[in-house]
Design an enzyme around this catalytic site. Sequence first.
Site, mmCIF file in Angstrom:
data_model
loop_
_atom_site.group_PDB
_atom_site.id
_atom_site.type_symbol
_atom_site.label_atom_id
_atom_site.label_comp_id
_atom_site.label_asym_id
_atom_site.label_seq_id
_atom_site.Cartn_x
_atom_site.Cartn_y
_atom_site.Cartn_z
ATOM 1 N N VAL A 138 0.782 -1.167 -0.219
ATOM 2 C CA VAL A 138 0.171 0.000 0.113
ATOM 3 C C VAL A 138 0.863 1.278 0.126
ATOM 4 O O VAL A 138 1.769 1.492 0.769
ATOM 5 C CB VAL A 138 -1.009 0.013 1.221
ATOM 6 C CG1 VAL A 138 -1.695 1.431 1.203
ATOM 7 C CG2 VAL A 138 -1.737 -1.288 1.451
ATOM 8 N N GLY A 140 3.500 2.412 -1.812
ATOM 9 C CA GLY A 140 4.859 2.335 -2.348
ATOM 10 C C GLY A 140 5.800 2.574 -1.207
ATOM 11 O O GLY A 140 5.959 1.758 -0.213
ATOM 12 N N GLY A 193 4.201 6.470 -18.339
ATOM 13 C CA GLY A 193 4.425 5.048 -17.642
ATOM 14 C C GLY A 193 3.605 5.081 -16.531
ATOM 15 O O GLY A 193 4.023 3.901 -15.799
ATOM 16 N N ASP A 207 -7.297 -1.259 -8.004
ATOM 17 C CA ASP A 207 -5.945 -1.072 -7.093
ATOM 18 C C ASP A 207 -6.470 -0.364 -5.819
ATOM 19 O O ASP A 207 -5.965 -0.750 -4.623
ATOM 20 C CB ASP A 207 -4.939 -0.434 -7.923
ATOM 21 C CG ASP A 207 -3.895 -0.061 -7.511
ATOM 22 O OD1 ASP A 207 -2.906 -1.032 -7.333
ATOM 23 O OD2 ASP A 207 -3.601 1.057 -6.749
ATOM 24 N N LYS A 211 -6.001 -1.764 -1.610
ATOM 25 C CA LYS A 211 -5.286 -1.098 -0.584
ATOM 26 C C LYS A 211 -6.274 -0.628 0.399
ATOM 27 O O LYS A 211 -5.882 -0.667 1.503
ATOM 28 C CB LYS A 211 -4.694 0.036 -1.326
ATOM 29 C CG LYS A 211 -3.431 -0.356 -2.232
ATOM 30 C CD LYS A 211 -3.022 0.876 -2.961
ATOM 31 C CE LYS A 211 -2.053 0.564 -4.046
ATOM 32 N NZ LYS A 211 -1.586 1.608 -5.334
ATOM 33 N N GLY A 315 6.451 3.069 -8.280
ATOM 34 C CA GLY A 315 7.736 3.220 -9.105
ATOM 35 C C GLY A 315 8.917 2.001 -8.317
ATOM 36 O O GLY A 315 8.619 1.775 -7.003
HETATM 37 P P1 NDP Z 1 6.466 -6.502 -13.001
HETATM 38 O O1 NDP Z 1 5.297 -7.077 -13.821
HETATM 39 O O2 NDP Z 1 7.280 -5.639 -13.476
HETATM 40 O O3 NDP Z 1 7.290 -7.839 -12.843
HETATM 41 C C1 NDP Z 1 6.846 -9.277 -12.377
HETATM 42 C C2 NDP Z 1 7.747 -10.118 -12.327
HETATM 43 O O4 NDP Z 1 7.526 -11.412 -12.103
HETATM 44 C C3 NDP Z 1 8.633 -10.206 -13.773
HETATM 45 O O5 NDP Z 1 9.999 -10.292 -13.422
HETATM 46 C C4 NDP Z 1 8.137 -11.647 -14.276
HETATM 47 O O6 NDP Z 1 9.111 -12.457 -14.697
HETATM 48 C C5 NDP Z 1 7.985 -12.240 -12.867
HETATM 49 N N1 NDP Z 1 7.085 -13.442 -13.172
HETATM 50 C C6 NDP Z 1 5.655 -13.392 -13.552
HETATM 51 N N2 NDP Z 1 5.238 -14.597 -13.641
HETATM 52 C C7 NDP Z 1 5.997 -15.362 -12.987
HETATM 53 C C8 NDP Z 1 5.941 -16.588 -12.708
HETATM 54 N N3 NDP Z 1 4.759 -17.517 -12.963
HETATM 55 N N4 NDP Z 1 7.108 -17.275 -12.046
HETATM 56 C C9 NDP Z 1 8.196 -16.482 -11.891
HETATM 57 N N5 NDP Z 1 8.344 -15.233 -12.160
HETATM 58 C C10 NDP Z 1 6.977 -14.698 -12.728
HETATM 59 O O7 NDP Z 1 5.782 -6.245 -11.636
HETATM 60 P P2 NDP Z 1 5.949 -5.195 -10.626
HETATM 61 O O8 NDP Z 1 7.474 -5.180 -10.329
HETATM 62 O O9 NDP Z 1 5.688 -3.842 -10.913
HETATM 63 O O10 NDP Z 1 5.207 -5.449 -9.346
HETATM 64 C C11 NDP Z 1 5.446 -6.408 -8.701
HETATM 65 C C12 NDP Z 1 4.454 -6.490 -7.368
HETATM 66 O O11 NDP Z 1 4.723 -5.068 -6.666
HETATM 67 C C13 NDP Z 1 3.038 -6.550 -7.636
HETATM 68 O O12 NDP Z 1 2.436 -7.359 -6.573
HETATM 69 C C14 NDP Z 1 2.599 -5.245 -7.496
HETATM 70 O O13 NDP Z 1 1.280 -4.812 -7.335
HETATM 71 C C15 NDP Z 1 3.559 -4.425 -6.453
HETATM 72 N N6 NDP Z 1 3.746 -3.090 -6.457
HETATM 73 C C16 NDP Z 1 4.225 -2.478 -7.502
HETATM 74 C C17 NDP Z 1 4.555 -1.245 -7.706
HETATM 75 C C18 NDP Z 1 5.200 -0.472 -8.682
HETATM 76 O O14 NDP Z 1 5.142 0.580 -8.900
HETATM 77 N N7 NDP Z 1 5.385 -1.276 -9.931
HETATM 78 C C19 NDP Z 1 4.105 -0.250 -6.451
HETATM 79 C C20 NDP Z 1 3.662 -0.884 -5.509
HETATM 80 C C21 NDP Z 1 3.342 -2.469 -5.310
HETATM 81 P P3 NDP Z 1 9.680 -11.984 -16.241
HETATM 82 O O15 NDP Z 1 10.460 -10.404 -16.078
HETATM 83 O O16 NDP Z 1 10.575 -13.110 -16.853
HETATM 84 O O17 NDP Z 1 8.370 -11.677 -17.102
HETATM 85 N N1 HSE Z 2 -0.915 1.307 -10.165
HETATM 86 C C1 HSE Z 2 -0.560 1.728 -8.719
HETATM 87 C C2 HSE Z 2 -0.473 3.390 -8.877
HETATM 88 C C3 HSE Z 2 0.758 1.464 -8.300
HETATM 89 O O1 HSE Z 2 -0.895 4.056 -9.783
HETATM 90 O O2 HSE Z 2 -0.704 3.982 -7.807
HETATM 91 C C4 HSE Z 2 1.076 0.325 -7.682
HETATM 92 O O3 HSE Z 2 0.193 0.157 -6.452
#
Ligand code: NDP
Ligand code: HSE
Length: 440
Positions: A138, A140, A193, A207, A211, A315
């Site tokens: 929640v 970030g 992005g 989303d 949260k 991020g």
């Molecule tokens: P991404 O989509 O950028 O990354 C997901 C990763 O998981 C990739 O590396 C992918 O592999 C891997 N993956 C997917 N499926 C599988 C699988 N079946 N087995 C193994 N690895 C797998 O996601 P984010 O980094 O953006 O988000 C990750 C988490 O963090 C989520 O729960 C999101 O809600 C949370 N989050 C994200 C934020 C953000 O700003 N991005 C903010 C707050 C929370 P590959 O690289 O090979 O595709």
């Molecule tokens: N997609 C979310 C946002 C980030 O725009 O705040 C991950 O929780």
Amino acid sequence: MSSALPLRPPLKIALLGCGVVGTEVVRLLDEQAADLAARVGAPLELVGIAVRRKDKRREGVPPELLTTDATGLVTRPDVDIVIEVIGGIEPARGLLLDAMKSGKSVVTANKALLAEDGATLFGAAREHGVDIYYEASVAGAIPLLRPLRESLVGDHVHRVMGIVNGTTNYILDKMDTSGSGFSEALEQAQALGYAEADPTADVEGFDAAAKAAILAQLAFHTRVTAADVHREGIADVTSADIASARAMGCVVKLLAICQRVPSDDGRNGRGVSVRVHPVMIPRTHPLANVREAYNAVFVEAQSAGSLMFYGAGAGGAPTASAVLGDLVAVARNRVHGTRGPAESTYADLPVLPMADTVTRYHVSLDVADRSGVLARVADVFADHGVSIQAVRQEGHGEEAQLVIVTHRAPDGALSATVETLRDKEIVREVASVMRVEGDE
Ligand code: NDP
Ligand code: HSE
């Protein structure tokens, strides 16, 4: 002479996922290795990274650590702690459960999973005597869950209200400041992005609802899932709504609002209200000044009063900061043979239907401009027991725009009022209906 204590043997870390967040976790683990070891009392050694595509090029990630065998990684006997940053329900849930069953403590950023099936995860942590930490799920980088779970645990939280989705805040901010329509602002958010190619989870409030469920559960010590949260997104917010808010000295924000609802005798027994929807809030309210893709959350507690938490809600690096904070906490617990606080849902309060939630409304109507119309419109509000706080009228030839702001009333009464107005011959159109918050 150094005051550092001798280090214990390394704690072994498995990382699940190496995308936006995971890549930053890898970088920070490497860059800050010495400091982290000193803070934990043991080095943190990354021993494997599970991904979907092993051959994908990943800047700064040692390729020899990559594997597609996530189950094998989380059940490796030498692994102490598992970090999950894959996202979604499966395989994340199964992997976290396997990890805990094998005695590993876990850190996750997965709001969707925690809000859908937190009970299973917390149950597994309890059963297997391990930690589950989830600060990054929640808002970030903003330290918010630990303050609720630990710092405020001796207080009585009444309300948690905030902007927990950066994408929608960016869109609404652009609509307000540059006069863009919703579609144009969404395109800008995608170009930068913030919004994903499929923006549904952000724009439709899923989303933020996940949260809100996590926040309400922590704040009120009661089980709340995403399905319990009343959810409305921002796709129907129009430029006219934004202009109407501006004319009232307000701004439109998508808020997550978690409220403890006392029983009629003023005791804290009745239930909780958990909702996500667009609101108009006065421009003087601190949440009105949260711009661009930032997040901010207000917490109101009996003894602490009002607290505000503000910062980057998403991020790679900001989210990885929260993940690393959890990792250090969990690692310290391992070193000292202890555990962090377990889940607390003893209060067992019902989540009340939206119709019972007390809110205020802003209603903008296009009506016939003739004598008696205002009185008949006012009668509809009165018939539903809704008291009017302010009325503004602007004539446009044969028609007039009537803006009505109500006092607080049950949401069910307010929406029944609007439904009745829609059927009235004198009402040409209900141009905009939005809840009003933040000036009670
Ligand atoms: P991404 O989509 O950028 O990354 C997901 C990763 O998981 C990739 O590396 C992918 O592999 C891997 N993956 C997917 N499926 C599988 C699988 N079946 N087995 C193994 N690895 C797998 O996601 P984010 O980094 O953006 O988000 C990750 C988490 O963090 C989520 O729960 C999101 O809600 C949370 N989050 C994200 C934020 C953000 O700003 N991005 C903010 C707050 C929370 P590959 O690289 O090979 O595709
Ligand atoms: N997609 C979310 C946002 C980030 O725009 O705040 C991950 O929780």
